[in-house]
Design an enzyme around this catalytic site. Sequence first.
Site, PDB file in Angstrom:
ATOM      1  N   HIS A 186       0.733  -1.103   0.010  1.00 56.54           N
ATOM      2  CA  HIS A 186      -0.025   0.049   0.316  1.00 56.54           C
ATOM      3  C   HIS A 186       0.992   1.365   0.036  1.00 56.54           C
ATOM      4  O   HIS A 186       0.658   2.038  -0.721  1.00 56.54           O
ATOM      5  CB  HIS A 186      -0.970  -0.007   1.071  1.00 56.54           C
ATOM      6  CG  HIS A 186      -2.106   1.126   1.169  1.00 56.54           C
ATOM      7  ND1 HIS A 186      -1.676   2.500   1.339  1.00 56.54           N
ATOM      8  CD2 HIS A 186      -3.234   0.985   0.706  1.00 56.54           C
ATOM      9  CE1 HIS A 186      -2.851   3.089   1.395  1.00 56.54           C
ATOM     10  NE2 HIS A 186      -3.688   2.069   0.898  1.00 56.54           N
ATOM     11  N   GLU A 216       1.049   4.121  -3.068  1.00 56.87           N
ATOM     12  CA  GLU A 216       0.969   5.388  -2.443  1.00 56.87           C
ATOM     13  C   GLU A 216       2.612   6.090  -1.873  1.00 56.87           C
ATOM     14  O   GLU A 216       2.550   7.216  -1.393  1.00 56.87           O
ATOM     15  CB  GLU A 216       0.023   5.580  -1.442  1.00 56.87           C
ATOM     16  CG  GLU A 216      -1.519   5.566  -1.885  1.00 56.87           C
ATOM     17  CD  GLU A 216      -2.587   5.615  -1.128  1.00 56.87           C
ATOM     18  OE1 GLU A 216      -2.270   6.079   0.411  1.00 56.87           O
ATOM     19  OE2 GLU A 216      -3.591   5.350  -1.449  1.00 56.87           O
ATOM     20  N   HIS A 248      -7.443  -1.498  -4.334  1.00 62.51           N
ATOM     21  CA  HIS A 248      -6.514  -1.340  -4.826  1.00 62.51           C
ATOM     22  C   HIS A 248      -5.624  -2.368  -5.688  1.00 62.51           C
ATOM     23  O   HIS A 248      -5.194  -2.156  -7.000  1.00 62.51           O
ATOM     24  CB  HIS A 248      -5.146  -1.019  -3.769  1.00 62.51           C
ATOM     25  CG  HIS A 248      -5.325   0.130  -3.012  1.00 62.51           C
ATOM     26  ND1 HIS A 248      -5.333   1.437  -3.767  1.00 62.51           N
ATOM     27  CD2 HIS A 248      -5.543   0.550  -1.866  1.00 62.51           C
ATOM     28  CE1 HIS A 248      -5.551   2.407  -2.907  1.00 62.51           C
ATOM     29  NE2 HIS A 248      -5.484   1.685  -1.357  1.00 62.51           N
TER      30      HIS A 248
HETATM   31 CO    CO Z   1      -5.674   2.658  -0.098  1.00 58.99          CO
END
Ligand code: CO
Length: 303
Positions: A186, A216, A248
Amino acid sequence: MLPVFRSRWRCSWLLAISLLVCLLLPLAALAAEHGAGLAGKKAILLVSFGTSVQSAQKVFAKIEAATKARFPGVEVRWAFTSKMIRHKLARQGQVTLSPAQALANLAEDGFDRVAVQSLHIIPGEEFEGLQDTAQRFSGMPKVLKQVTVGQPLLASPPDMRRVAQAMLAQAPAERKPQEALVFMGHGTPHQANALYPAMAAIFKELDANAFLATVEAKPDLASVEKELQQRGIKKAWLIPLMSVAGDHARNDMAGKEADSWASQLGRAGIACQPVLKGMAEYPSVVAVWMDHLQEAWDGLGKD
Ligand code: CO
């Protein structure tokens, strides 16, 4: 005179004892009942970020089954840390609880000690928020005697190695050694993001063609793409390094949109094969969370 007095004295003494026993017996029984009902009543609270993808929610049932197998007869409940996900699910008519709501309900239902297990991957923002909530509830008068929190998945160097080995062992059988495995983490602005480059190094050490990028933060896909091109790799298997294959994985990783990982790598001449399976679907990974839960459970007092 004296014998009479003695007998009367004995008589009233006996009467007093009988009265006392009559009074105390029901009280003792009541106390025992009370004790059996409440003292040592322990529960487990499993806490995930949550997912709005209905099919991905089936994975939670597997974690719950693993928990019940490891802790037979123990009450197991759920909470989601993401307010966004809880609200989205509420709009779809599905009621889910925050960790605070779930802990309050457990207390209301007569449980007094709770082992909370974080199903997060890294000890980042979500985990810290959970720890904070648990600390506030732990020992709160007339609410809960104790709340312990089990560590997320990647909590120590041995955990990281164990998880990397488990994920590599679960790689698709069709994958050839010259094909890349690209794990999608993530990523976060939180300092715990440092665990991702560390995991990338462990993957690389165990398998020269295993890479890790995050959605991210760093390492990002651009850096992995560059490495794949330098090595002349023509095919990559995309695998989520997230508990469930949710939004995602389905969109950012495997989606048809031009900015998905599959599309981006595809444009660079690397054919992609996404694996839509969350980490919680692998028993060898769930076992790591269960070991952390065992530590939290063992930390609960006995009374
Ligand atoms: Co997220």
